[in-house]
Design an enzyme around this catalytic site. Structure first.
Site, PDB file in Angstrom:
ATOM      1  N   ASN A   9       0.867  -1.178   0.000  1.00 55.93           N
ATOM      2  CA  ASN A   9       0.000   0.000   0.000  1.00 55.93           C
ATOM      3  C   ASN A   9       0.901   1.224   0.000  1.00 55.93           C
ATOM      4  OD1 ASN A   9      -1.816   2.011   0.434  1.00 55.93           O
ATOM      5  ND2 ASN A   9      -2.461   1.332   2.477  1.00 55.93           N
ATOM      6  N   LYS A  11       0.102   4.262  -0.272  1.00 57.49           N
ATOM      7  CA  LYS A  11      -0.506   5.447   0.354  1.00 57.49           C
ATOM      8  C   LYS A  11      -0.255   6.682  -0.535  1.00 57.49           C
ATOM      9  CE  LYS A  11      -0.071   3.073   4.721  1.00 57.49           C
ATOM     10  NZ  LYS A  11       0.103   3.139   6.166  1.00 57.49           N
ATOM     11  N   HIS A  95      -9.333   1.067   5.058  1.00 53.00           N
ATOM     12  CA  HIS A  95      -8.047   1.305   5.727  1.00 53.00           C
ATOM     13  C   HIS A  95      -8.255   2.260   6.908  1.00 53.00           C
ATOM     14  CE1 HIS A  95      -3.935   2.435   6.535  1.00 53.00           C
ATOM     15  NE2 HIS A  95      -3.583   1.338   5.880  1.00 53.00           N
ATOM     16  N   GLU A  97      -6.583   4.638   7.966  1.00 52.49           N
ATOM     17  CA  GLU A  97      -6.361   6.060   7.674  1.00 52.49           C
ATOM     18  C   GLU A  97      -7.599   6.668   7.021  1.00 52.49           C
ATOM     19  OE1 GLU A  97      -2.697   5.389   5.578  1.00 52.49           O
ATOM     20  OE2 GLU A  97      -1.785   4.797   7.476  1.00 52.49           O
ATOM     21  N   GLU A 167      -5.152  -4.904  10.563  1.00 50.66           N
ATOM     22  CA  GLU A 167      -4.093  -3.907  10.756  1.00 50.66           C
ATOM     23  C   GLU A 167      -4.342  -3.165  12.066  1.00 50.66           C
ATOM     24  OE1 GLU A 167      -2.139  -2.662   6.802  1.00 50.66           O
ATOM     25  OE2 GLU A 167      -3.932  -1.449   7.027  1.00 50.66           O
ATOM     26  N   GLY A 173       2.921   2.159  10.762  1.00 53.43           N
ATOM     27  CA  GLY A 173       3.887   3.243  10.597  1.00 53.43           C
ATOM     28  C   GLY A 173       4.615   3.605  11.882  1.00 53.43           C
ATOM     29  N   SER A 213       3.815  -2.300  10.228  1.00 48.39           N
ATOM     30  CA  SER A 213       5.269  -2.381  10.431  1.00 48.39           C
ATOM     31  C   SER A 213       5.868  -3.738  10.080  1.00 48.39           C
ATOM     32  CB  SER A 213       5.641  -1.976  11.870  1.00 48.39           C
ATOM     33  OG  SER A 213       5.229  -0.645  12.114  1.00 48.39           O
TER      34      SER A 213
HETATM   35  P1  13P Z   1       3.340   0.235   7.628  1.00 51.36           P
HETATM   36  O1  13P Z   1       3.846  -1.051   7.025  1.00 51.36           O
HETATM   37  O2  13P Z   1       4.075   1.451   7.160  1.00 51.36           O
HETATM   38  O3  13P Z   1       3.224   0.134   9.124  1.00 51.36           O
HETATM   39  O4  13P Z   1       1.831   0.450   7.089  1.00 51.36           O
HETATM   40  C1  13P Z   1       0.930  -0.594   7.164  1.00 51.36           C
HETATM   41  C2  13P Z   1      -0.293  -0.220   6.413  1.00 51.36           C
HETATM   42  O5  13P Z   1      -1.021   0.665   6.810  1.00 51.36           O
HETATM   43  C3  13P Z   1      -0.582  -0.931   5.158  1.00 51.36           C
HETATM   44  O6  13P Z   1      -1.869  -0.645   4.707  1.00 51.36           O
END
Ligand code: 13P
Length: 250
Positions: A9, A11, A95, A97, A167, A173, A213
């Site tokens: 992803n 983003k 997601h 976010e 997740e 992150g 992560s």
């Molecule tokens: P990270 O791998 O940067 O923690 O992000 C995970 C994520 O949100 C994938 O959709």
């Protein structure tokens, strides 16, 4: 057997030139595992990414989001038929976010799920608890309600088109990963939740990815757990070598 899947992803990262560079780096990597590989660039780069990957066929380009409506006055939005018209067959929905910053709710996600399925698209459906939920020991209730509210109106047959992605928000992150045991426990709980509603055949056929992560140095241990069928990768998917080290961790 359930599919192994590793999806990157991206983003809101990578402009056109960066997208093209990263894809050419990805194409130089060799895949030694049986995992399906997906990348999710931004909307503006879906078409060039699709064109750059379609001949080889190893990497599927997927979307990060879509609207539920067929058409209409929704400035700034993109719908399923637009995605399909450029060859995109899979969409990430829910997601954290999107839930946190764009007010996506269980109700709006249920509509997006329906719209994607009505358009024969595959869905990577994301969910996960926040840190305060885990601290309060409430993570299973949160996850169960996120899954039930957005997906449990569906028929069992719909789950052929659904990939789940657990997740935990506190691991996204942050560099703090769920331990392999925490991931396994939650994935087993998710499978049990599916089995209670739809039976063991459905529960055992749905791929459940872990995200938060995942890095080259922890992927093998996490993917080694029996109910973890792959990963949804953020930061580490932006470097071709790291991403393929994770793909090859199976
Ligand atoms: P990270 O791998 O940067 O923690 O992000 C995970 C994520 O949100 C994938 O959709």
């Amino acid at each position: 057997m359930r599919k192994h899947i590793v999806a990157g992803n991206w983003k809101m990262n990578n402009d056109l030139a960066q997208t093209q560079t990263l894809i050419s780096e990805l194409k130089k990597q060799s895949k030694t595992s049986n995992a399906e590989v997906m990348i999710a660039p931004s909307y503006t780069n879906l078409w060039p990414a699709f064109q750059a990957t379609r001949e080889e066929g190893e990497i599927e380009v997927v979307a990060q989001n879509m609207h539920f409506a067929e058409n209409g006055a929704y400035t700034g939005e993109v719908n399923a038929s637009m995605l399909k018209s450029i060859g995109i067959k899979t969409v990430i929905l829910g997601h954290s976010e999107r839930r946190a910053y764009y007010n996506e709710t269980d109700d709006s996600l249920a509509k997006k799920v329906d719209a994607a399925l009505a358009n024969d698209m595959r869905i990577i459906f994301c969910f996960g608890e926040e840190l305060q939920d885990r601290k309060a020991g409430n993570e299973e209730n949160i996850v169960e309600s996120q899954i039930k509210n957005a997906l449990f109106h569906l028929d069992a047959s719909a789950f052929k088109h659904i990939i789940l992605a657990y997740e935990p928000v506190w691991a996204i992150g942050t560099g703090e990963t769920a331990s392999p045991e925490q991931a396994q426990n939650m994935h087993a709980f998710i499978r049990k939740t599916l089995a209670t509603k739809y039976g063991d055949d459905v529960a055992n056929s749905v791929s459940i990815l872990y995200g938060g992560s995942v890095k080259p140095n922890n992927a093998k241990e996490i993917f080694g757990k029996p109910d973890v069928d792959g990963g949804l990768i953020g930061g580490a998917s932006l470097k071709a070598e790291d991403f393929y080290a994770i793909v090859n961790a199976f």
